[in-house]
Design a protein around this motif. Structure first.
Motif, short mmCIF file in Angstrom:
data_model
loop_
_atom_site.label_atom_id
_atom_site.label_comp_id
_atom_site.label_asym_id
_atom_site.label_seq_id
_atom_site.Cartn_x
_atom_site.Cartn_y
_atom_site.Cartn_z
N GLN A 207 31.63 34.42 61.55
CA GLN A 207 32.51 35.06 60.57
C GLN A 207 32.92 36.47 60.99
N LEU A 319 36.71 40.37 50.43
CA LEU A 319 37.22 39.23 51.20
C LEU A 319 36.49 37.94 50.84
N ILE A 320 35.18 38.04 50.66
CA ILE A 320 34.42 36.86 50.26
C ILE A 320 34.86 36.38 48.89
N THR A 322 37.70 36.71 47.57
CA THR A 322 39.08 36.20 47.66
C THR A 322 39.14 34.85 48.35
N THR A 323 38.30 34.65 49.36
CA THR A 323 38.36 33.43 50.18
C THR A 323 37.15 32.52 49.95
N ARG A 325 36.36 29.95 48.34
CA ARG A 325 36.41 28.49 48.30
C ARG A 325 36.19 27.86 49.67
N THR A 326 36.25 28.69 50.72
CA THR A 326 35.91 28.15 52.04
C THR A 326 34.41 27.89 52.15
N ARG A 333 33.68 33.72 41.98
CA ARG A 333 33.29 35.08 42.34
C ARG A 333 32.61 35.80 41.19
#
Length: 471
Positions: A207, A319-320, A322-323, A325-326, A333
């Motif tokens: 990551q 960032l976590i 926001t993203t 769902r990966t 959140r």
């Protein structure tokens, strides 16, 4: 388990296939046929079961450990664990978070493959605080990972689960990674050796390599310097960065006289407590007795460094969020813990300054390099004060109070992550009144792992590290 003076110490050392071996010694016993890899895996599994009832360090177990022995692996047959922010086929990667339901990994991460090339037998995965953000492995709604030297105290973070198992003697080594101190902090708390390699020394973390500034490095925590040295040398057999000088085999002190600077207070202005300062002073005395030239030094870094690192840290949480769902389709959140939410909110208040933050952080290497002129290494505390009790840094503490406590504690380690320089945490000869280890840290120039291992071997030979089974 031993209880005295109001404290509980937990360890699993006994007369079984693992004995009191470190990883190098255990691998040698397997090669000589004194024990089998299957016996070692069986007895390590039993040790883990015994100590984890008190330490809560394990996140997941491999259903059937495979002690496949690699002919050239330095750690052929040695049992270990992978930290739960790194993919291992068949096991879910949960990142210490309750914000999603993790899925079983379909393939190994790049680092997992490099780690497996050393011959280790993976028994499972270790716990970490949510997304590795905290310097303690604690949770809002779950048992914390406890320090085996004294279970009322933190095991450090974010590689706290790995450090607790190794310090307790459940396994000789375990995977750890470090984005702001997460190898060195738990090593200091648990009396272990923890080396954060130079940026690019091992394969890039899956990551962090995508970020504007890669601050994460993978490695191990161990009970002996030779285990850490053997890991680096053997990992190079799988993959080596041609831009860095090879580490190669380092098997003991060279006798070389080094020029070492030292500081007791953080370049960011945080003052260390008395016990921590004493640990540095005693290490200076030992280094001088061993023939090294030691002198006080100042590292002048930008006074905005702490605020900039906090903003970058907050960006990672943003960032976590926001993203997310990966990580899992049900990611929410709002279920992230108080520290993660506070960091994200901090970033949302300061995001416009991101370009300047990244620019200034990247420039830190210039001021840091200037502080090393005429020196081989710099000695400092690992942390500004001794290991806190469980609860002091819990994510349940209100964010404003919690972040003040964290910044007053983690005041030395992040600089090496930003600059990309290697540094190593070693047990000092000092302990707290409650019997906890106190670590000291050596930092070097990029690619100077051999020099770090040299001084670590010398200090270990001068006075072997305190053992939990003798506490």
């Amino acid at each position: 388990m031993t209880t005295f003076d109001g404290r509980t110490t937990v360890h699993a050392f006994r007369d079984d296939a693992l004995g009191e071996h470190d990883a190098v010694g255990l691998a040698a016993a397997i090669r000589r046929g004194e024990v089998s890899a299957a016996e070692v895996a069986r007895d390590a599994t039993e040790r883990v079961r015994e100590v984890d009832a008190r330490l809560h360090a394990v996140q997941a177990h491999v259903s059937t450990p495979d002690p496949a022995v690699w002919a050239r692996g330095a750690f052929a047959g040695v049992p270990t664990f992978v930290k739960d922010n790194t993919d291992y086929v068949g096991l879910p990667t949960g990142h210490g978070s309750a914000a999603f339901t993790p899925r079983a990994a379909r393939k190994h991460s790049q680092f997992t493959r490099q780690f497996l090339s050393t011959g280790v037998t993976v028994l499972g995965k270790t716990r970490l605080p949510e997304f590795g953000f905290s310097p303690t492995t604690e949770f809002e709604d779950a048992e914390p990972v406890r320090n085996p030297w004294n279970t009322g105290y933190s095991a450090g973070g974010s590689s706290g689960g790995s450090a607790a198992l190794v310090a307790a003697g459940a396994v000789p080594i375990a995977h750890a990674n470090d984005g702001g101190g997460s190898i060195r902090i738990p090593a200091a708390c648990c009396g272990l050796v923890g080396l954060k390699p130079t940026r690019g020394r091992v394969v890039a973390h899956d990551q962090s390599s995508q970020l504007p500034l890669d601050i994460v490095a993978d490695g191990i925590v161990s009970r002996s310097v030779r285990d850490t040295a053997a890991f680096l040398a053997d990992a190079e057999m799988s993959w080596r960065n041609p831009k860095l000088p090879p580490v190669g085999r380092v098997e003991g002190p060279s006798g070389r006289r080094l020029r070492i600077g030292y500081l007791k207070d953080s370049p960011s202005g945080v003052h260390s407590d008395a016990a921590t300062r004493q640990a540095v002073s005693e290490t200076v005395t030992r280094l001088e007795r061993l023939g090294h030239s030691v002198q006080p030094v100042e590292l002048a870094i930008d006074p905005r460094f702490t605020d900039d690192f906090l903003t970058y840290w907050g960006m990672l949480s943003f960032l976590i969020g926001t993203t997310g769902r990966t990580f899992g389709r049900d990611f929410d959140r709002n279920r992230m813990d108080g520290l993660s939410r506070g960091l994200r909110e901090h970033y949302l208040e300061n995001w416009r300054g991101t370009p300047g933050v990244v620019r200034r952080l990247k420039r830190t290497k210039e001021a840091y390099a200037a502080g090393f002129r005429g020196l081989d290494l710099v000695l400092s505390p690992v942390l500004a004060h001794t290991t806190p009790p469980i609860g002091h840094l819990s994510p349940a503490v209100p964010y404003r109070t919690l972040i003040e406590r964290i910044l007053a504690y983690v005041a030395f380690t992040p600089v090496d992550n930003v600059v990309g320089t290697p540094s190593i945490s070693l047990p000092s000869t000092c302990t707290t009144e409650d019997g906890l280890p106190i670590g000291v840290m050596f930092a070097g120039r990029p690619g100077s792992e051999r020099t770090l291992l040299d001084v670590a071997f010398a200090l270990e030979a001068d006075r072997p590290f305190r053992r939990i089974q003798d506490a």
